[in-house]
Design an enzyme around this catalytic site. Structure first.
Site, PDB file in Angstrom:
ATOM      1  N   LYS A   1      33.475  40.654  35.390  1.00 31.80           N
ATOM      2  CA  LYS A   1      34.274  41.655  34.403  1.00 31.80           C
ATOM      3  C   LYS A   1      35.232  40.930  33.481  1.00 31.80           C
ATOM      4  O   LYS A   1      35.889  40.211  34.102  1.00 31.80           O
ATOM      5  CB  LYS A   1      35.333  42.778  35.237  1.00 31.80           C
ATOM      6  CG  LYS A   1      34.628  43.500  35.966  1.00 31.80           C
ATOM      7  CD  LYS A   1      35.284  44.877  36.213  1.00 31.80           C
ATOM      8  CE  LYS A   1      34.663  45.586  37.340  1.00 31.80           C
ATOM      9  NZ  LYS A   1      34.542  45.117  38.732  1.00 31.80           N
TER      10      LYS A   1
ATOM     11  N   MET B   1      46.724  43.118  37.702  1.00 34.29           N
ATOM     12  CA  MET B   1      46.163  43.241  36.463  1.00 34.29           C
ATOM     13  C   MET B   1      47.326  43.725  35.365  1.00 34.29           C
ATOM     14  O   MET B   1      46.991  44.642  34.485  1.00 34.29           O
ATOM     15  CB  MET B   1      45.025  44.498  36.573  1.00 34.29           C
ATOM     16  CG  MET B   1      44.266  44.009  37.297  1.00 34.29           C
ATOM     17  SD  MET B   1      42.818  45.355  37.698  1.00 34.29           S
ATOM     18  CE  MET B   1      43.573  46.437  39.006  1.00 34.29           C
TER      19      MET B   1
ATOM     20  N   ASP C   1      32.110  38.591  41.816  1.00 35.01           N
ATOM     21  CA  ASP C   1      32.483  38.812  40.463  1.00 35.01           C
ATOM     22  C   ASP C   1      33.403  37.657  40.043  1.00 35.01           C
ATOM     23  O   ASP C   1      33.422  36.522  40.593  1.00 35.01           O
ATOM     24  CB  ASP C   1      33.447  40.215  40.852  1.00 35.01           C
ATOM     25  CG  ASP C   1      34.525  39.945  41.756  1.00 35.01           C
ATOM     26  OD1 ASP C   1      34.869  40.918  42.455  1.00 35.01           O
ATOM     27  OD2 ASP C   1      35.206  38.909  41.955  1.00 35.01           O
TER      28      ASP C   1
HETATM   29  N1  SAH Z   1      40.605  42.653  45.371  1.00 35.84           N
HETATM   30  C1  SAH Z   1      41.389  41.823  44.788  1.00 35.84           C
HETATM   31  C2  SAH Z   1      42.145  42.232  43.476  1.00 35.84           C
HETATM   32  C3  SAH Z   1      41.218  42.898  42.297  1.00 35.84           C
HETATM   33  S1  SAH Z   1      41.914  43.340  40.840  1.00 35.84           S
HETATM   34  C4  SAH Z   1      42.604  41.454  45.819  1.00 35.84           C
HETATM   35  O1  SAH Z   1      42.797  41.800  46.856  1.00 35.84           O
HETATM   36  O2  SAH Z   1      43.405  40.533  45.537  1.00 35.84           O
HETATM   37  C5  SAH Z   1      42.174  41.699  39.869  1.00 35.84           C
HETATM   38  C6  SAH Z   1      43.737  41.384  39.878  1.00 35.84           C
HETATM   39  O3  SAH Z   1      44.037  40.643  41.200  1.00 35.84           O
HETATM   40  C7  SAH Z   1      44.057  40.311  38.975  1.00 35.84           C
HETATM   41  O4  SAH Z   1      44.195  40.883  37.689  1.00 35.84           O
HETATM   42  C8  SAH Z   1      45.336  39.716  39.411  1.00 35.84           C
HETATM   43  O5  SAH Z   1      46.368  40.450  39.052  1.00 35.84           O
HETATM   44  C9  SAH Z   1      45.050  39.677  41.078  1.00 35.84           C
HETATM   45  N2  SAH Z   1      44.578  38.040  41.247  1.00 35.84           N
HETATM   46  C10 SAH Z   1      43.406  38.103  41.849  1.00 35.84           C
HETATM   47  N3  SAH Z   1      43.449  36.749  42.267  1.00 35.84           N
HETATM   48  C11 SAH Z   1      44.386  36.221  41.895  1.00 35.84           C
HETATM   49  C12 SAH Z   1      44.843  34.750  41.798  1.00 35.84           C
HETATM   50  N4  SAH Z   1      44.172  33.770  42.436  1.00 35.84           N
HETATM   51  N5  SAH Z   1      46.292  34.737  41.392  1.00 35.84           N
HETATM   52  C13 SAH Z   1      46.894  35.710  40.904  1.00 35.84           C
HETATM   53  N6  SAH Z   1      46.527  36.905  40.720  1.00 35.84           N
HETATM   54  C14 SAH Z   1      45.262  37.245  41.411  1.00 35.84           C
END
Ligand code: SAH
Length: 261
Positions: free
Chosen positions: A63, A175, A41
């Site tokens: 997405k 998110m 993704d």
């Molecule tokens: N499975 C992922 C989350 C997926 S939902 C996890 O465990 O982190 C996607 C959300 O994750 C984004 O909208 C943001 O809020 C957060 N996110 C993912 N990577 C990030 C990063 N490097 N810095 C800040 N927020 C992050």
């Protein structure tokens, strides 16, 4: 990793961590380097994809809010059909596959089709971001509860966050950039003080990482003024307060040392 023509391939649901390739698990790194097929993704850092063999097939199912995207059913069908054709599939997802990653749905689809699944945990962005920003989510002085919630538009108003934030509690919102004004309003309507500390962590563990802080009441303005972009996390609670000057300088110095290397 193609199996004999008659045998079904496997699906590996692999967490890619918050961004920095150094934060992959060894198992994830090995799988990425051996993969023939990676379905990833948009949150997976290009530096991680660059670890794959030149001959590996990379399929993006990113997405994007405004662009056409592959629906979840399409992703499930892709994983299943590749595995049934005998190919092992590395399904690479940002953070941990089972934290807001729809990994559960993909595992269910594979199980229903008789495709074997292995899940490789990753460092969720909530933990990676907090560590990189030096925000101890459960600092003994400030919090003994931490909750992860999804702040995207769908269903936000129906979600019951009462009791998840406030004294002694830390709330981490995934998110939530686009809905920051609704989130601030919702929490204050639940009785949270307008001066409750908030930290927004953008692009955690990547070179462009930013940590922005302010009071809850100022969250919408902060996000707008600083043009915060996804991916970002919002941390709400006393642990998110601005550190003492001394500590802040230490944090900055460490960062400077790293970037000068
Ligand atoms: N499975 C992922 C989350 C997926 S939902 C996890 O465990 O982190 C996607 C959300 O994750 C984004 O909208 C943001 O809020 C957060 N996110 C993912 N990577 C990030 C990063 N490097 N810095 C800040 N927020 C992050």
């Amino acid at each position: 990793m193609k199996n004999a023509a008659t045998s079904t391939g496997r699906v590996f649901l692999v967490g890619a961590g918050p961004g920095d390739p150094d934060l992959l698990t060894l198992r994830a790194a090995r799988l990425v380097m051996q993969a023939e097929l990676i379905v990833h993704d948009g949150l997976v850092d290009p530096a991680i994809l660059a670890m794959a063999k030149p001959s590996a097939r990379l399929i993006s199912v990113a997405k994007r809010r405004s662009r056409h995207t592959m629906p979840q059913d399409g992703i499930n069908a892709l994983l299943v059909s590749e595995a049934l054709a005998g190919n092992d599939v590395i399904r690479l997802k940002g953070g941990d596959p089972f934290i807001f990653g729809r990994g559960g749905e993909e595992a269910e689809a594979c199980h229903a089709a008789g495709v074997p699944v292995e899940v490789v945990p990753g460092i969720t962005s909530a933990l990676g971001a907090a560590a990189a920003a030096q925000i101890p989510l459960t600092h003994r002085r400030d919090a003994s509860i931490v909750s992860f919630v999804a702040g995207q538009c769908k269903g936000l108003t129906e979600q019951d966050w009462a009791g998840l934030a406030g004294k002694g509690r830390t709330l981490v919102i995934f998110m939530g950039v686009a809905t920051a004004p609704d989130i601030a309003e919702k929490l204050m309507a639940d009785g949270l003080a307008p001066d409750t500390p908030v930290a927004v962590i953008e692009n955690a563990t990547r070179s462009q990482m930013r940590v922005l802080r302010g009071p809850l009441a100022g969250l919408p303005e902060l996000v707008e003024r600083e043009r915060v972009k996804s991916p970002a996390l919002i941390v709400i609670g006393d642990v998110a307060a601005e550190p003492e000057n001394e500590l802040r300088n230490l944090v900055l110095d460490t960062h400077r040392m790293e970037t000068e290397q």
